[in-house]
Design an enzyme around this catalytic site. Structure first.
Site, PDB file in Angstrom:
ATOM      1  N   GLU A 152     -26.063 -19.592 -21.872  1.00  0.00           N
ATOM      2  CA  GLU A 152     -26.738 -18.450 -21.606  1.00  0.00           C
ATOM      3  C   GLU A 152     -26.991 -17.674 -22.707  1.00  0.00           C
ATOM      4  OE1 GLU A 152     -25.416 -16.532 -18.177  1.00  0.00           O
ATOM      5  OE2 GLU A 152     -25.446 -18.326 -16.694  1.00  0.00           O
ATOM      6  N   ASP A 201     -39.465 -10.568 -27.805  1.00  0.00           N
ATOM      7  CA  ASP A 201     -38.522 -11.456 -28.289  1.00  0.00           C
ATOM      8  C   ASP A 201     -39.241 -11.886 -29.743  1.00  0.00           C
ATOM      9  OD1 ASP A 201     -37.014 -13.820 -25.846  1.00  0.00           O
ATOM     10  OD2 ASP A 201     -36.928 -11.589 -26.189  1.00  0.00           O
ATOM     11  N   ARG A 204     -35.017 -10.493 -45.670  1.00  0.00           N
ATOM     12  CA  ARG A 204     -35.661  -9.717 -44.844  1.00  0.00           C
ATOM     13  C   ARG A 204     -35.135  -8.336 -44.550  1.00  0.00           C
ATOM     14  NH1 ARG A 204     -39.963 -13.109 -41.919  1.00  0.00           N
ATOM     15  NH2 ARG A 204     -39.845 -14.997 -42.598  1.00  0.00           N
ATOM     16  N   HIS A 248     -35.533  -2.781 -42.628  1.00  0.00           N
ATOM     17  CA  HIS A 248     -36.490  -2.455 -41.819  1.00  0.00           C
ATOM     18  C   HIS A 248     -35.944  -1.535 -40.802  1.00  0.00           C
ATOM     19  CE1 HIS A 248     -38.795  -6.210 -43.348  1.00  0.00           C
ATOM     20  NE2 HIS A 248     -38.693  -5.269 -44.318  1.00  0.00           N
ATOM     21  N   LYS A 265     -32.151  -3.806 -31.138  1.00  0.00           N
ATOM     22  CA  LYS A 265     -32.221  -5.250 -31.211  1.00  0.00           C
ATOM     23  C   LYS A 265     -30.895  -6.271 -31.025  1.00  0.00           C
ATOM     24  CE  LYS A 265     -35.314  -4.198 -35.269  1.00  0.00           C
ATOM     25  NZ  LYS A 265     -35.630  -3.928 -36.666  1.00  0.00           N
ATOM     26  N   TYR A 279     -34.479 -12.771 -31.996  1.00  0.00           N
ATOM     27  CA  TYR A 279     -34.148 -11.460 -31.338  1.00  0.00           C
ATOM     28  C   TYR A 279     -34.993 -10.891 -30.367  1.00  0.00           C
ATOM     29  CZ  TYR A 279     -36.805  -9.927 -35.603  1.00  0.00           C
ATOM     30  OH  TYR A 279     -37.808  -9.541 -36.396  1.00  0.00           O
ATOM     31  N   GLU A 294     -43.322   1.629 -38.941  1.00  0.00           N
ATOM     32  CA  GLU A 294     -42.387   0.855 -39.687  1.00  0.00           C
ATOM     33  C   GLU A 294     -41.888   1.366 -40.846  1.00  0.00           C
ATOM     34  OE1 GLU A 294     -44.401  -3.156 -40.624  1.00  0.00           O
ATOM     35  OE2 GLU A 294     -42.125  -3.820 -39.835  1.00  0.00           O
ATOM     36  N   ASP A 340     -41.252  -5.684 -49.486  1.00  0.00           N
ATOM     37  CA  ASP A 340     -39.861  -5.172 -49.387  1.00  0.00           C
ATOM     38  C   ASP A 340     -39.480  -5.128 -50.736  1.00  0.00           C
ATOM     39  OD1 ASP A 340     -38.433  -7.622 -46.664  1.00  0.00           O
ATOM     40  OD2 ASP A 340     -39.418  -5.433 -46.613  1.00  0.00           O
TER      41      ASP A 340
HETATM   42  C1  T46 Z   1     -41.687  -7.483 -37.040  1.00  0.00           C
HETATM   43  C2  T46 Z   1     -43.228  -7.933 -36.491  1.00  0.00           C
HETATM   44  C3  T46 Z   1     -44.016  -8.428 -37.364  1.00  0.00           C
HETATM   45  N1  T46 Z   1     -45.372  -8.925 -36.945  1.00  0.00           N
HETATM   46  C4  T46 Z   1     -46.317  -9.467 -38.126  1.00  0.00           C
HETATM   47  C5  T46 Z   1     -46.527  -8.575 -39.274  1.00  0.00           C
HETATM   48  C6  T46 Z   1     -47.014  -9.415 -40.171  1.00  0.00           C
HETATM   49  O1  T46 Z   1     -48.050  -9.755 -40.390  1.00  0.00           O
HETATM   50  C7  T46 Z   1     -46.078 -10.829 -40.027  1.00  0.00           C
HETATM   51  C8  T46 Z   1     -44.832 -10.443 -40.828  1.00  0.00           C
HETATM   52  O2  T46 Z   1     -44.033  -9.387 -40.527  1.00  0.00           O
HETATM   53  P1  T46 Z   1     -42.963  -8.789 -41.358  1.00  0.00           P
HETATM   54  O3  T46 Z   1     -43.230  -9.229 -42.852  1.00  0.00           O
HETATM   55  O4  T46 Z   1     -42.635  -7.534 -41.281  1.00  0.00           O
HETATM   56  O5  T46 Z   1     -41.608  -9.862 -40.808  1.00  0.00           O
HETATM   57  P2  T46 Z   1     -40.101  -9.524 -41.427  1.00  0.00           P
HETATM   58  O6  T46 Z   1     -39.947  -8.992 -42.699  1.00  0.00           O
HETATM   59  O7  T46 Z   1     -39.373 -10.534 -40.660  1.00  0.00           O
HETATM   60  O8  T46 Z   1     -39.749  -8.166 -40.443  1.00  0.00           O
HETATM   61  C9  T46 Z   1     -38.370  -7.871 -39.511  1.00  0.00           C
HETATM   62  O9  T46 Z   1     -37.477  -8.009 -40.436  1.00  0.00           O
HETATM   63  C10 T46 Z   1     -36.353  -7.403 -39.934  1.00  0.00           C
HETATM   64  C11 T46 Z   1     -35.233  -8.416 -40.202  1.00  0.00           C
HETATM   65  C12 T46 Z   1     -36.598  -6.783 -38.693  1.00  0.00           C
HETATM   66  O10 T46 Z   1     -35.416  -6.403 -38.008  1.00  0.00           O
HETATM   67  C13 T46 Z   1     -37.770  -6.311 -38.025  1.00  0.00           C
HETATM   68  O11 T46 Z   1     -37.703  -6.893 -36.734  1.00  0.00           O
HETATM   69  C14 T46 Z   1     -38.988  -6.572 -38.767  1.00  0.00           C
HETATM   70  O12 T46 Z   1     -39.144  -5.630 -39.816  1.00  0.00           O
HETATM   71  O13 T46 Z   1     -45.625 -10.565 -38.674  1.00  0.00           O
HETATM   72  C15 T46 Z   1     -45.571  -8.911 -35.731  1.00  0.00           C
HETATM   73  O14 T46 Z   1     -46.995  -9.231 -35.154  1.00  0.00           O
HETATM   74  N2  T46 Z   1     -44.729  -8.379 -34.818  1.00  0.00           N
HETATM   75  C16 T46 Z   1     -43.463  -7.877 -35.197  1.00  0.00           C
HETATM   76  O15 T46 Z   1     -42.846  -7.525 -34.351  1.00  0.00           O
END
Ligand code: T46
Length: 187
Positions: A28, A47, A58, A61, A71, A131, A142, A169
């Site tokens: 589960e 999710d 990554r 954030h 989360k 997550y 953000e 980043d």
């Molecule tokens: C986070 C997120 C992103 N997006 C879109 C925005 C961008 O066009 C694309 C990639 O986003 P990003 O580069 O911000 O993805 P990560 O670098 O994995 O970001 C995450 O990385 C760390 C580890 C985290 O804990 C956060 O949940 C989140 O910031 O997905 C969405 O549409 N919904 C979302 O909830």
């Protein structure tokens, strides 16, 4: 379900039972009632799933209040080093971080409350990261902290000078500069 405390209050490790047999395993992956039995009541609403290759980082954030996210993170495939940093004003562990290995082998979840920055590095050839969040994604809210801030001195367990990171980043402020953004009150 077993809840394990970390050196930062409220930052918890969640171990769900899983059942192995000749076919593989069953678990589960999320059970609201079992979390409630440990007095953990979170109204998750989103999710997320991401796939990354070895050497990706990554993070770090976070979203500003009132869009700050709790989360519940886990790894479906592969291995990651997952890190949460306490940004909560007044917290006795403000600025401290905890790292944990999450993998498809240990099937462990990490429960990261609102008011923490989050990030992970990928230790395996590929990693699928899954997550739950209790607030929706809100891009204007953000913010980030540079993953290699010497003041945090996070050991990402991979060579950070070769890390694969997104353009955004690469330009986050360090912790000291970002601190003016922190609008989270410690519980
Ligand atoms: C986070 C997120 C992103 N997006 C879109 C925005 C961008 O066009 C694309 C990639 O986003 P990003 O580069 O911000 O993805 P990560 O670098 O994995 O970001 C995450 O990385 C760390 C580890 C985290 O804990 C956060 O949940 C989140 O910031 O997905 C969405 O549409 N919904 C979302 O909830």
């Amino acid at each position: 379900m077993e809840i394990i405390k970390t050196q930062i209050p409220d930052l918890l490790i969640v171990k769900n039972r899983f059942f192995k047999d000749e076919r593989g395993f069953f678990m589960e992956h999320y059970n609201k009632k079992q979390l409630a039995e440990h007095n953990i009541h979170i109204a998750f609403c989103q999710d997320n799933l991401s796939q990354s290759s070895y050497g990706v980082i990554r993070g770090l954030h976070y979203q500003l209040a009132p869009h700050a996210q709790t989360k519940l993170v886990s790894v479906i495939v592969g291995r990651v080093w997952d890190v949460a940093v306490d940004l909560r004003k007044g917290s006795p562990t403000f600025g401290q971080w905890v790292g944990i290995e999450l993998s498809d082998d240990n099937k462990t979840h990490f429960l990261i409350p609102q008011g923490f920055a989050h990030g992970f590095s990928v230790l395996s050839e590929t990693a699928i990261f899954s997550y739950k969040c209790d607030q929706y994604y809100n891009q204007p809210a953000e913010r980030g902290i540079r993953f290699d801030d010497p003041a945090l001195a996070i050991d990402w367990r991979i060579p950070t000078d070769q890390a694969i990171v997104s353009p955004k980043d690469k330009i986050h402020p360090d912790f000291a500069e970002a601190e003016m953004n922190f609008n989270f009150i410690s519980h």
